[in-house]
Design a protein around this motif. Structure first.
Motif, mmCIF file in Angstrom:
data_model
loop_
_atom_site.group_PDB
_atom_site.id
_atom_site.type_symbol
_atom_site.label_atom_id
_atom_site.label_comp_id
_atom_site.label_asym_id
_atom_site.label_seq_id
_atom_site.Cartn_x
_atom_site.Cartn_y
_atom_site.Cartn_z
ATOM 1 N N LEU A 144 0.279 -1.254 -0.044
ATOM 2 C CA LEU A 144 -0.064 -0.201 -0.399
ATOM 3 C C LEU A 144 0.711 1.320 -0.207
ATOM 4 C CD1 LEU A 144 -3.034 -0.692 2.500
ATOM 5 C CD2 LEU A 144 -3.154 -0.708 0.122
ATOM 6 N N ASP A 145 0.268 2.496 -0.989
ATOM 7 C CA ASP A 145 0.984 3.553 -0.936
ATOM 8 C C ASP A 145 -0.104 4.639 -0.222
ATOM 9 O OD1 ASP A 145 2.334 6.321 -1.692
ATOM 10 O OD2 ASP A 145 2.785 5.552 -3.660
ATOM 11 N N LEU A 146 -0.024 4.611 0.796
ATOM 12 C CA LEU A 146 -1.141 5.566 1.492
ATOM 13 C C LEU A 146 -0.456 6.674 1.141
ATOM 14 C CD1 LEU A 146 -1.048 4.534 4.821
ATOM 15 C CD2 LEU A 146 -2.595 3.716 3.475
ATOM 16 N N GLU A 150 -3.888 9.221 -0.336
ATOM 17 C CA GLU A 150 -4.348 10.726 0.636
ATOM 18 C C GLU A 150 -4.152 11.164 -1.797
ATOM 19 O OE1 GLU A 150 -2.202 10.097 3.919
ATOM 20 O OE2 GLU A 150 -1.053 10.974 2.739
ATOM 21 N N ARG A 151 -3.579 11.642 -2.060
ATOM 22 C CA ARG A 151 -3.415 12.155 -2.830
ATOM 23 C C ARG A 151 -4.542 12.445 -4.357
ATOM 24 N NH1 ARG A 151 0.976 14.479 -5.869
ATOM 25 N NH2 ARG A 151 3.036 14.722 -4.029
ATOM 26 N N PHE A 152 -5.248 10.716 -4.406
ATOM 27 C CA PHE A 152 -6.387 10.636 -5.259
ATOM 28 C C PHE A 152 -7.738 10.824 -4.560
ATOM 29 C CE2 PHE A 152 -4.526 7.259 -7.530
ATOM 30 C CZ PHE A 152 -4.758 7.509 -8.308
ATOM 31 N N LEU A 153 -7.494 11.344 -3.176
ATOM 32 C CA LEU A 153 -8.017 11.236 -2.598
ATOM 33 C C LEU A 153 -9.150 12.528 -1.953
ATOM 34 C CD1 LEU A 153 -7.908 9.447 1.224
ATOM 35 C CD2 LEU A 153 -9.838 9.255 -0.299
ATOM 36 N N ALA A 154 -7.739 13.092 -2.471
ATOM 37 C CA ALA A 154 -7.368 15.517 -2.094
ATOM 38 C C ALA A 154 -7.841 16.165 -3.730
ATOM 39 C CB ALA A 154 -6.543 15.543 -2.095
ATOM 40 N N ALA A 285 -6.006 22.495 -5.107
ATOM 41 C CA ALA A 285 -7.214 21.274 -4.575
ATOM 42 C C ALA A 285 -6.758 21.864 -2.967
ATOM 43 C CB ALA A 285 -6.777 19.985 -5.061
ATOM 44 N N GLU A 286 -6.848 22.395 -2.542
ATOM 45 C CA GLU A 286 -6.307 23.208 -1.579
ATOM 46 C C GLU A 286 -8.059 22.646 -0.299
ATOM 47 O OE1 GLU A 286 -5.707 26.723 1.582
ATOM 48 O OE2 GLU A 286 -5.940 27.398 -0.816
ATOM 49 N N ALA A 287 -8.496 22.883 -0.901
ATOM 50 C CA ALA A 287 -10.432 22.785 0.045
ATOM 51 C C ALA A 287 -9.551 21.002 0.044
ATOM 52 C CB ALA A 287 -11.153 22.505 -0.531
ATOM 53 N N GLY A 288 -10.190 20.708 -0.995
ATOM 54 C CA GLY A 288 -9.088 18.651 -1.190
ATOM 55 C C GLY A 288 -8.517 18.481 -0.106
ATOM 56 N N VAL A 289 -7.442 18.750 0.234
ATOM 57 C CA VAL A 289 -5.950 18.373 0.865
ATOM 58 C C VAL A 289 -7.156 18.601 2.339
ATOM 59 C CG1 VAL A 289 -3.909 19.064 1.776
ATOM 60 C CG2 VAL A 289 -4.301 19.037 -0.685
ATOM 61 N N GLY A 290 -6.848 19.875 3.114
ATOM 62 C CA GLY A 290 -8.004 20.003 3.759
ATOM 63 C C GLY A 290 -8.474 19.325 4.375
ATOM 64 N N GLN A 291 -9.903 18.132 3.005
ATOM 65 C CA GLN A 291 -10.813 17.595 3.423
ATOM 66 C C GLN A 291 -9.957 16.138 3.878
ATOM 67 O OE1 GLN A 291 -14.549 18.161 3.599
ATOM 68 N NE2 GLN A 291 -15.096 15.925 4.467
ATOM 69 N N ARG A 336 2.164 18.359 4.539
ATOM 70 C CA ARG A 336 3.185 19.259 4.409
ATOM 71 C C ARG A 336 3.381 19.262 3.271
ATOM 72 N NH1 ARG A 336 7.347 17.927 9.404
ATOM 73 N NH2 ARG A 336 5.475 19.794 11.391
ATOM 74 N N LYS A 337 4.003 17.869 2.902
ATOM 75 C CA LYS A 337 4.155 17.516 1.487
ATOM 76 C C LYS A 337 3.142 18.587 0.150
ATOM 77 C CE LYS A 337 5.877 14.159 -1.848
ATOM 78 N NZ LYS A 337 6.547 12.728 -1.724
ATOM 79 N N LEU A 338 1.863 17.781 0.431
ATOM 80 C CA LEU A 338 0.746 17.908 -0.441
ATOM 81 C C LEU A 338 0.661 19.627 -0.442
ATOM 82 C CD1 LEU A 338 -1.197 14.760 0.196
ATOM 83 C CD2 LEU A 338 -0.064 16.018 -1.792
ATOM 84 N N ILE A 339 -0.125 20.396 0.688
ATOM 85 C CA ILE A 339 0.067 21.900 0.423
ATOM 86 C C ILE A 339 1.798 22.667 -0.130
ATOM 87 C CG2 ILE A 339 0.541 24.025 2.324
ATOM 88 C CD1 ILE A 339 -2.817 22.382 2.414
#
Length: 380
Positions: A144-146, A150-154, A285-291, A336-339
């Protein structure tokens, strides 16, 4: 019609609507009363409503009340790549008789799944339009690559669709306890998202997935080798998508699906199957990352400083949660990385964001320099 006209006289639009094919056949594809109302002015022009099934080199297959037609997209090719015709779009096309037949306009998009392109110009690429459910297929044949999940989910949350993580090839994990641990790991990285182990081979979880996607439009996303085409066949109930075996050495697959295709599901709803995605770049995708990292956003509300970067600030509630084990450090690192990535993408097209980032870099540079000078002073 003038005020002196006879009540029995019919207007041109009325005669057009009476001869206009019923859009009822499109109901299975998601057509509803709101779309009907939006299409009214185009119906008055004699155009046909339709939904794009697939797009290929400037041509697209469109399902209409009179069947599936092939149409040219020449008149709807904007400079903005975010507005190009995409699988899942609702469109107005020429009636029978035109050769070639053209797509004349796109109806409004309710949702759109967008990722950034590999271009240095920071452009978005639309993978699917008007989507209600985003099915993220993750293979259990590999580790698994969590972070990728998380990227897909954002991107899914940002699109406006409801995400669903499907752990495919569940039959490869025969130990029920081990499978439950894998599901739990993904659930920790996917707050508010259903995580469903599925095996197209044994049928495990397929009925549950069918029930979830039976209403609305779903898009199937994931890397090559994740079993998307096999899963699509299981949902449709027949082999509509070609399937290639994944490589035994690393579990990676070949590009079985080369275009995005919209398929009608027998239990209701439609499914958009997509090619395997090697890159999953964020796009505004700031809102998506926050979610995705909602627990970190909630903790941040209790930080001493409203602009806390959660690195070394005093009174940081996020760091305190990492210290006491409430928040996994991997989650904070991923956040932090995605932000940072999302800020870089936005900064390429937003001058204010670029200026804010430069000021932040200068401030942090000055703070680091002052800290080093103070440290040197203590050891002199």
């Amino acid at each position: 019609m003038s005020s002196s006209a006879s009540p029995q006289a019919s207007s041109p639009s009325a005669s057009l609507s009476s001869s206009f094919p019923s859009s009822r056949p499109l109901t299975a594809y998601g057509w509803d009363a709101d779309r009907e109302a939006e299409f009214t002015p185009y119906a008055a022009q004699g155009l046909l409503p339709g939904r794009v099934l697939r797009v290929d080199r400037g041509q697209c297959d469109v399902v209409t009340p009179v069947g599936t037609v092939r149409a040219d997209t020449e008149f709807v090719v904007p400079r903005d790549p975010m507005k190009v015709v995409c699988t899942g779009d609702w469109v107005a096309v020429d009636p029978d008789g035109g050769d070639p037949r053209y797509v004349r306009t796109l109806l409004s998009r309710r949702t759109a799944f967008v990722r950034s392109t590999s271009s240095k110009r920071s452009e978005g690429q639309i993978l699917a339009a008007n989507v209600d459910h985003a099915i993220i297929a993750i293979s259990l044949a590999v580790e698994l690559d969590l972070g990728r999940i998380e990227r897909f989910l954002a991107l899914a949350w940002e699109s406006g669709a409801q995400p669903l993580v499907v752990l495919t090839k569940a039959d490869l994990v025969p130990d029920a306890t081990g499978l439950s641990y894998l599901v739990e790991d993904v659930e920790t990285s996917a707050p508010g998202v259903q995580v469903l182990p599925v095996s197209a081979t044994t049928g495990e979880g397929v009925d549950v997935l069918c029930a979830v996607v039976s209403g609305g439009t779903s898009v199937l996303l994931g890397q090559s080798g994740a079993g998307k085409s096999t899963l699509a066949n299981a949902l449709v109930g027949e082999d509509v998508m070609h399937v290639n075996a994944a490589r035994d050495v690393d579990g990676k697959g070949r590009h079985t699906t080369t275009t995005r295709n919209l398929l009608v599901l027998p239990a209701g709803g439609v499914l958009i199957d997509t090619p395997g995605l090697r890159g999953v770049g964020l796009f505004d995708a700031e809102a998506g990352v926050g979610q995705v990292f909602s627990e970190i956003e909630e903790l941040a509300a209790d930080c001493r400083f409203h602009d806390c970067a959660h690195t070394a600030e005093p009174g940081c509630a996020v760091l305190a949660a990492v210290e006491d084990g409430t928040l996994p450090s991997r989650r904070l690192d991923s956040y932090r990385k995605l932000i940072r990535e999302n800020q870089r993408i936005v900064a390429k097209t937003d001058a204010k964001v670029r200026a804010d980032m430069r000021r932040e870099w200068k401030l942090r540079g000055a703070e680091g320099k002052a800290a080093m000078e103070a440290k040197r002073g203590r050891f002199r």
